[in-house]
Design an enzyme around this catalytic site. Structure first.
Site, PDB file in Angstrom:
ATOM      1  N   SER A  24       0.588  -1.330  -0.009  1.00  0.00           N
ATOM      2  CA  SER A  24       0.088   0.075   0.107  1.00  0.00           C
ATOM      3  C   SER A  24       0.993   1.033   0.108  1.00  0.00           C
ATOM      4  O   SER A  24       0.247   2.485  -0.331  1.00  0.00           O
ATOM      5  CB  SER A  24      -0.852   0.037   1.338  1.00  0.00           C
ATOM      6  OG  SER A  24      -0.163  -0.008   2.345  1.00  0.00           O
ATOM      7  N   CYS A  40     -13.633  -3.493   0.946  1.00  0.00           N
ATOM      8  CA  CYS A  40     -12.465  -3.567  -0.046  1.00  0.00           C
ATOM      9  C   CYS A  40     -11.438  -4.995   0.016  1.00  0.00           C
ATOM     10  O   CYS A  40     -11.100  -5.435  -0.618  1.00  0.00           O
ATOM     11  CB  CYS A  40     -11.518  -2.439   0.055  1.00  0.00           C
ATOM     12  SG  CYS A  40     -10.013  -2.258  -0.761  1.00  0.00           S
ATOM     13  N   CYS A  97     -10.512   6.436   2.224  1.00  0.00           N
ATOM     14  CA  CYS A  97      -9.567   6.813   1.422  1.00  0.00           C
ATOM     15  C   CYS A  97     -10.173   7.442  -0.058  1.00  0.00           C
ATOM     16  O   CYS A  97      -9.556   8.333  -0.262  1.00  0.00           O
ATOM     17  CB  CYS A  97      -8.680   5.716   0.791  1.00  0.00           C
ATOM     18  SG  CYS A  97      -9.703   4.488  -0.247  1.00  0.00           S
TER      19      CYS A  97
END
Length: 393
Positions: A2, A95, A193
């Protein structure tokens, strides 16, 4: 990878363990400026550069895979649809379910990789009979097993979690510094996000047409109006703008959202307490418990129910687990084929549980599985005309 310290150290440990490692960063937006930057997000352009620098230092191949279309459909659009339906979703859990351990794992396996390795704080162990199980991490303060509760038995066969036994995040940062990783002191990402400024209400208002409706108390009396039910969530106190004070002068909280009627129901804090949850689309992180397995292997007849089994129920990523008993029930599905629903009877009440949240079940440190909360029961709220507790959907 990430772009954060956890995934960088996880990759480093995988290399040390002798695995043939490839670093992959997920591009989740065609316009990365719409994702948060700096310490307030993940998966941005600057995060991809941090991930590339870590991969370069480790000497491993590095790629950016574009999953933006699937992320938009499976996470962002789902988030909007859930709020429009009066539910409160968890986009990080979604997610993990649909992107990191579905789309990413599917592509990895198709390309010949054996597993997806991540920096999540959780543990995969081999249980009785060789079946893999998901457990809490050694560091309970950083434990992320809740957001991994959606993983299936098949997915657990292809997951590596190198940070499982790490006693603290401080140790991960110290290790990153020793390895010369530039992300050693990078702040943790947090919040959603894809909402750039953190204003969830404002972001939703741009995507769900406003529709003024009524705010009612539990008895049905109108006490105010609202600009759109999607702007509220169960347990909310601030921003109600109710002109009529409660008879006892005490603060009022959102108890229920009724999207069909565009109504918001408010009441006292004690009415937030629920003693039973119902969950749809239950899934099992490994082999189901024997009670559930027996029901699922039997005839699919509506009305059949499993024996109850002891669990710890958790409804927030860092919430306290509550002792409970759970059971499965077969109910009529949308196409008349009976489907299982989860019923969780809590030993002690939980406050502010909203439909759309995920209830994750544990036995000790083991994650049994999860379901999406569809309804709750509050002993403090008599159902109109029923003389019993209310169930909010």
């Amino acid at each position: 990878m990430s772009g954060g310290v956890d995934s960088a150290v996880a990759a480093a440990r995988a290399v040390d363990a002798g695995h043939d490692v490839t670093g992959v960063h997920l591009a989740l937006s065609r316009a990365p400026g719409t994702l948060r930057t700096g310490s307030r997000g993940c998966c941005t352009v600057e995060d991809s550069r941090d991930a590339w620098r870590a991969a370069d230092l480790l000497g491993i191949p590095y790629y950016v895979w574009d999953f933006s279309e699937r992320f938009q459909a499976e996470v962002v659009d789902d988030f909007v649809a859930e709020y429009a339906a009066g539910r409160t979703p968890n986009p990080c859990l979604r997610c993990n379910e649909r992107i990191k351990f579905a789309a990413l794992l599917e592509k990895a396996l198709a390309l010949g990789f054996d597993a997806v390795c991540t920096g999540h704080y959780a543990k995969v162990v081999e249980g009785p009979g060789g079946h893999r199980e998901l457990h809490r991490a050694a560091d309970w303060a950083k434990d992320q097993s809740y957001v991994l509760g959606v993983l299936t038995a098949q997915q657990l066969e292809h997951v590596l979690l190198p940070l499982a036994e790490t006693p603290s995040k401080a140790e991960v940062r110290a290790e990153a510094a020793r390895r010369g990783l530039s992300v050693a002191s990078k702040p943790d990402s947090h919040d959603i996000c894809f909402i750039p400024d953190g204003d969830t209400r404002g972001w939703l208002a741009e995507r769900i047409p406003p529709a003024e409706g009524e705010i009612k108390d539990a008895a049905g009396a109108v006490v105010g109006t609202h600009p759109g039910a999607h702007a509220f969530t169960v347990g909310q106190r601030k921003g109600l703008r109710i002109g009529t004070p409660a008879p006892d002068g005490r603060p009022r909280f959102v108890l229920e959202i009724r999207p069909k009627d565009n109504e918001v129901v408010v009441g006292p804090r004690e009415a937030l307490a629920v003693d039973e949850l119902r969950g749809i689309r239950p899934s099992w992180a490994g082999r189901p418990v024997p009670e559930a397995e027996q029901l699922l292997q039997g005839p699919r007849e509506a009305g059949r129910t499993s024996s109850s089994f002891p669990v710890l129920a958790q409804v927030r990523a860092h919430g306290d687990p509550v002792p409970a008993r759970a059971r499965l029930e077969l109910v009529e599905g949308p196409d008349t084929e009976p489907v299982p629903e989860l019923v969780v009877r809590l030993d002690e009440p939980m406050n502010g549980v909203a439909p759309g949240q995920s209830v994750v079940l544990y036995q000790g440190t083991r994650v049994l599985g999860q379901a999406t909360v569809s309804a709750t029961r509050s002993p403090a709220r008599p159902a109109a005309g029923a003389g019993g507790p209310a169930t909010g959907r």
